[in-house]
Motif scaffolding. Sequence first.
Motif, PDB file in Angstrom:
ATOM      1  N   GLY A 254     -17.319 -42.876 -35.804  1.00  0.00           N
ATOM      2  CA  GLY A 254     -16.792 -42.439 -34.518  1.00  0.00           C
ATOM      3  C   GLY A 254     -15.453 -41.741 -34.694  1.00  0.00           C
ATOM      4  N   VAL A 255     -14.590 -42.302 -35.544  1.00  0.00           N
ATOM      5  CA  VAL A 255     -13.265 -41.715 -35.794  1.00  0.00           C
ATOM      6  C   VAL A 255     -13.409 -40.315 -36.383  1.00  0.00           C
ATOM      7  N   LEU A 256     -14.325 -40.159 -37.331  1.00  0.00           N
ATOM      8  CA  LEU A 256     -14.489 -38.853 -37.969  1.00  0.00           C
ATOM      9  C   LEU A 256     -15.004 -37.808 -36.983  1.00  0.00           C
ATOM     10  N   LEU A 257     -15.986 -38.195 -36.160  1.00  0.00           N
ATOM     11  CA  LEU A 257     -16.517 -37.253 -35.171  1.00  0.00           C
ATOM     12  C   LEU A 257     -15.448 -36.894 -34.144  1.00  0.00           C
ATOM     13  N   CYS A 258     -14.705 -37.918 -33.721  1.00  0.00           N
ATOM     14  CA  CYS A 258     -13.635 -37.716 -32.749  1.00  0.00           C
ATOM     15  C   CYS A 258     -12.597 -36.768 -33.326  1.00  0.00           C
ATOM     16  N   ASN A 259     -12.277 -36.951 -34.588  1.00  0.00           N
ATOM     17  CA  ASN A 259     -11.287 -36.124 -35.264  1.00  0.00           C
ATOM     18  C   ASN A 259     -11.750 -34.667 -35.323  1.00  0.00           C
ATOM     19  N   ALA A 260     -13.013 -34.475 -35.692  1.00  0.00           N
ATOM     20  CA  ALA A 260     -13.538 -33.114 -35.788  1.00  0.00           C
ATOM     21  C   ALA A 260     -13.441 -32.410 -34.437  1.00  0.00           C
ATOM     22  N   ARG A 261     -13.787 -33.128 -33.378  1.00  0.00           N
ATOM     23  CA  ARG A 261     -13.766 -32.531 -32.047  1.00  0.00           C
ATOM     24  C   ARG A 261     -12.331 -32.304 -31.583  1.00  0.00           C
ATOM     25  N   ALA A 262     -11.437 -33.231 -31.883  1.00  0.00           N
ATOM     26  CA  ALA A 262     -10.045 -33.110 -31.449  1.00  0.00           C
ATOM     27  C   ALA A 262      -9.395 -31.869 -32.057  1.00  0.00           C
ATOM     28  N   MET A 263      -9.722 -31.570 -33.310  1.00  0.00           N
ATOM     29  CA  MET A 263      -9.131 -30.392 -33.952  1.00  0.00           C
ATOM     30  C   MET A 263      -9.717 -29.111 -33.401  1.00  0.00           C
ATOM     31  N   GLY A 264     -10.941 -29.156 -32.928  1.00  0.00           N
ATOM     32  CA  GLY A 264     -11.613 -27.944 -32.510  1.00  0.00           C
ATOM     33  C   GLY A 264     -11.567 -27.662 -31.019  1.00  0.00           C
ATOM     34  N   GLU A 265     -11.048 -28.586 -30.206  1.00  0.00           N
ATOM     35  CA  GLU A 265     -11.126 -28.430 -28.753  1.00  0.00           C
ATOM     36  C   GLU A 265     -10.406 -27.156 -28.286  1.00  0.00           C
ATOM     37  N   PHE A 266     -11.093 -26.393 -27.434  1.00  0.00           N
ATOM     38  CA  PHE A 266     -10.526 -25.135 -26.966  1.00  0.00           C
ATOM     39  C   PHE A 266     -10.285 -25.120 -25.450  1.00  0.00           C
ATOM     40  N   GLY A 267     -11.373 -25.335 -24.686  1.00  0.00           N
ATOM     41  CA  GLY A 267     -11.331 -25.103 -23.236  1.00  0.00           C
ATOM     42  C   GLY A 267     -10.223 -25.836 -22.506  1.00  0.00           C
ATOM     43  N   ALA A 268     -10.222 -27.163 -22.617  1.00  0.00           N
ATOM     44  CA  ALA A 268      -9.253 -27.962 -21.871  1.00  0.00           C
ATOM     45  C   ALA A 268      -7.839 -27.654 -22.335  1.00  0.00           C
ATOM     46  N   VAL A 269      -7.681 -27.527 -23.644  1.00  0.00           N
ATOM     47  CA  VAL A 269      -6.360 -27.265 -24.209  1.00  0.00           C
ATOM     48  C   VAL A 269      -5.862 -25.892 -23.754  1.00  0.00           C
ATOM     49  N   SER A 270      -6.794 -24.939 -23.696  1.00  0.00           N
ATOM     50  CA  SER A 270      -6.429 -23.584 -23.297  1.00  0.00           C
ATOM     51  C   SER A 270      -5.796 -23.572 -21.905  1.00  0.00           C
ATOM     52  N   VAL A 271      -6.322 -24.392 -20.983  1.00  0.00           N
ATOM     53  CA  VAL A 271      -5.814 -24.414 -19.616  1.00  0.00           C
ATOM     54  C   VAL A 271      -4.402 -25.003 -19.561  1.00  0.00           C
ATOM     55  N   VAL A 272      -4.166 -26.096 -20.303  1.00  0.00           N
ATOM     56  CA  VAL A 272      -2.872 -26.786 -20.163  1.00  0.00           C
ATOM     57  C   VAL A 272      -1.814 -26.278 -21.134  1.00  0.00           C
ATOM     58  N   SER A 273      -2.206 -25.447 -22.112  1.00  0.00           N
ATOM     59  CA  SER A 273      -1.261 -25.132 -23.185  1.00  0.00           C
ATOM     60  C   SER A 273      -0.244 -24.075 -22.774  1.00  0.00           C
ATOM     61  N   GLY A 274      -0.678 -23.029 -22.030  1.00  0.00           N
ATOM     62  CA  GLY A 274       0.240 -21.950 -21.714  1.00  0.00           C
ATOM     63  C   GLY A 274       0.336 -20.925 -22.830  1.00  0.00           C
ATOM     64  N   HIS A 275      -0.298 -21.159 -23.958  1.00  0.00           N
ATOM     65  CA  HIS A 275      -0.362 -20.193 -25.075  1.00  0.00           C
ATOM     66  C   HIS A 275       1.008 -19.716 -25.519  1.00  0.00           C
ATOM     67  N   ILE A 276       1.970 -20.579 -25.660  1.00  0.00           N
ATOM     68  CA  ILE A 276       3.282 -20.156 -26.143  1.00  0.00           C
ATOM     69  C   ILE A 276       3.254 -20.185 -27.662  1.00  0.00           C
ATOM     70  N   ARG A 277       3.348 -19.024 -28.271  1.00  0.00           N
ATOM     71  CA  ARG A 277       3.238 -18.926 -29.720  1.00  0.00           C
ATOM     72  C   ARG A 277       4.303 -19.757 -30.409  1.00  0.00           C
ATOM     73  N   GLY A 278       3.886 -20.425 -31.429  1.00  0.00           N
ATOM     74  CA  GLY A 278       4.833 -21.224 -32.210  1.00  0.00           C
ATOM     75  C   GLY A 278       5.209 -22.526 -31.533  1.00  0.00           C
ATOM     76  N   LEU A 279       4.806 -22.702 -30.262  1.00  0.00           N
ATOM     77  CA  LEU A 279       5.174 -23.942 -29.568  1.00  0.00           C
ATOM     78  C   LEU A 279       3.952 -24.726 -29.090  1.00  0.00           C
ATOM     79  N   THR A 280       3.104 -24.074 -28.275  1.00  0.00           N
ATOM     80  CA  THR A 280       1.982 -24.816 -27.700  1.00  0.00           C
ATOM     81  C   THR A 280       0.639 -24.200 -28.080  1.00  0.00           C
ATOM     82  N   ASN A 281       0.593 -23.516 -29.184  1.00  0.00           N
ATOM     83  CA  ASN A 281      -0.672 -22.955 -29.631  1.00  0.00           C
ATOM     84  C   ASN A 281      -1.321 -23.861 -30.669  1.00  0.00           C
ATOM     85  N   THR A 282      -2.546 -24.294 -30.391  1.00  0.00           N
ATOM     86  CA  THR A 282      -3.288 -25.028 -31.430  1.00  0.00           C
ATOM     87  C   THR A 282      -4.101 -24.014 -32.232  1.00  0.00           C
TER      88      THR A 282
END
Lengths: 279, 344
Positions: A201-229
């Motif tokens: 479960g931890v490994l699958l969760c980890n893989a998804r956490a690193m790859g998440e785009f949609g939700a993060v995209s909305v809350v991040s604000g896309h500030i380069r060097g600060l809030t960009n994953t």
Amino acid sequence: MSPRHATEDAPWVKALILAVMALFLAFILLLPMISVFYEALRKGWEPAKAAIQNPDALAAIKLTLITAAVTVPFNAVFGVCAAWAVAKHNFPGKSFLITLIDLPFSVSPVVAGLIYVMVFGAQGWFGDWLIDHDIKIIFAIPGIILATIFVTFPFIARELIPLMQEQGVDEEEAAVSLGASGLRTFWSVTAPNIRWGLLYGVLLCNARAMGEFGAVSVVSGHIRGLTNTMPLHVEILYNEYDFVGAFAVAALLCFLAIVTLALKTLLEMAQPQSRPARH
Amino acid sequence: MTISIRSVEKTFGRYPALNGVSLEIADGELLALLGPSGSGKTTLLRAIAGLEFPEKGQILFNDQDMTYASAAARQVGFVFQQYALFRHMTLAKNIAFGLDVRKGAAKPPKAEIDKRVDDLLNLVELPGLGKRYPAQLSGGQRQRVALARALAVSPSVLLLDEPFGALDATVRKSLRKELRRIHDATGVTTIFVTHDQEEALELADRVAILNHGVIEQVGTPQEVHDSPVGAFVAGFVGEANRLEGSVKAGHFQGGEIALPAQGAADGAAVAFVRPHDLIRAPAGEESFFITTDRINVQGPVARIEGKTPGGQRIEAAFERNSAEGLRRGDKLGLTAQKAYVFSA
């Protein structure tokens, strides 16, 4: 014709099914995967390396790793608690809790992001209070972590619930009747029985956490060097026609995912009898 | 240790599992809780263990109220139907668990625990297997380990929930003898749950028969078999032909079958006649006749099945000799030596 098992298909059927599967996997999974690495290295090793060593890229990598490092332990604790409550106890509202756990699987990640903007954003419910206290959640790291936790929280709980249900409560009852405290019972009996499931479960969760785009995209604000994953950084580079850069970071992301899955496979090989793989 | 159960009630949702159960268990006794599934026998055992808590009533250990004491505080040994061994621990660790979890001065030194584990492995006849894991054992061996683990803490009472239910018939028989031997060797008060009457009657000093959350009868195996107090016990313990009819002036009449029924009240009634209480009647003294349709000889016993002219099915068990010459389709005159008649 050689004798075969009742449930076994004729050889040509088997070959056909295998061929269809192989073709499907090649087109849907393997080809895109190869193209990512191909595009990243199209102009040689150096430009790809430079793209990854770019300060904004390094910041994105760091943020992604921090997000995973916070999200995974949080969801591990939550997942174990939820699975334990659902599998070993009866209480009113149990099926409602199971439905809640599944919610992130059925809700679009973009909606999940919007929910957090609604609640914690400047115009949100707690917006004024947060501004008064100088706390930034949306367009900052806490928001990214919150969104990632939301999206990935079913992984560990969903992995553990069937496992714990199958194991039942007999061993825990035996431990309690032998005089063990609740905590001792958990550490000596429950935890060892679920450790492999928890690790998957931890490994699958980890893989998804690193790859998440949609939700993060909305809350991040896309500030380069600060809030960009990393996934957000890939998108920005791609939109700026920096294909080598985009694919280089994408390749690194793929590499992290492959390492995670390789670890999972290694664990399965090390514990062949523990249980059949579910994923 | 003596155990007193006083008017215990427990419901699951709207379904009553225990409906005012009272029972006294003497020190060193081996008692069976016998009943069909859903009779509340397991719930009663779990209430004694502290794995369930009743809504009403009291459970006393040696006059001390333990109704709501935690399972850990009760010092009982509990053996589960599915063994419930700790699968990731060796047998030695399993058996030592109850001692290992003790704290401070209560925890025996390691050498003492090791010795206790060895002694118990010997007692359950699995010497030298301490380093194995539960998955490496057969069902019967696992249940022996479970028994050793429960005994390790020197429990004040040993509770077993359908301990042989998951085992095959041969292993079950030998483990039954083993449990009796271990009980006699340790002298620990023991209560076990079973739905298998043969097991209960063979193994227990006394049998408590439960039905629908109520104790129907408590007595020695002979008492519950030979002197059932009610229709349920008469039908549940041992074999019996069940006859419906009515009682009038001390006589039961069910179809063409007449039976003596001293003391039974007039009105609708059920009668139970055990197959071995039916004998071949000499000519002129028959109470009723059956037409035999099956004759089956098992060792010293001949089992006869047949129908009365009115269609009532009857089963009789004779000594083999007295069935000599009897053929399928023969008309057979029977008389009952004994019958149990209860108002319906």
